[in-house]
Design a protein around this motif. Sequence first.
Motif: not given
Lengths: 150, 103
Positions: A8, A11, A15, B68-69, B72
């Motif tokens: 996370d 991630s 973003t 990428h979400q 992942i």
Amino acid sequence: MRLTNGFDTSSSALTAQRLRMDVISSNIANADTTRGRYVDGKWVPYQRKVVTIESKQAPFSEVLQGAMQGGTSAGQGVKVTRITEDQAPFKQVYNPTHPDADENGFVLLPNVDILKEMVDMISATRSYEANVTALNASKSMITKALEIGK
Amino acid sequence: MIDKMNLYTAPAGLKPLQQPVKQAAGAADVTRSFGAMLNQAITQLSSQEHAVETLNGQFVRGELSDVHQLMIQAEKLSLGLDLTVQVRNKMIEAYQDIMRMQI
């Protein structure tokens, strides 16, 4: 899942870097835009945009849960808090034939420096790559742990 | 939503397996708790898979801006499945060891 907490963090960084990339693209695309905004009956050129990145504070519930389980959460993500406009002065170019030239023949061009944008772009790309590498490393650690006893 | 799912609770489900040794519970109890543990793990995996499916749908329809979400989330699912499979393998191994025991 605590197992994949590191994901996370990476991630959120991915973003943020993507958004930074979008802003840089916008700056490059508008490097010659003389009509960015219409203010008081006059066209103002495009202003360079800058991204502010801040580390993300975990929500209260997560901190409480972490404290109750006796562990502190090491992972801390990032987030883009705001996109601000660069207040640097506009470039002035003498070009009397330009439709947006003033009475003296000067045209105001955006305060975008293409060279600076290219360097920022490389930085954003590399940062994205670094975060993907970190994510893959944390993934391979977990995969290795699952191989224990095989 | 995903973060709340915790595969770490799986070992908690293991406790009833150890207790029957002291309490001399019946084989039926052991089977039940083992089944419940596996069931819980599979339920968690299934909801994780649902999240991946949602993202996948968004990606196919072009609604997902951050690829990428999806990657992942898919990676999380794959790791969760690996972990579950490994835990299951270990348990089956232990069970078979006991079954093979000479009496």
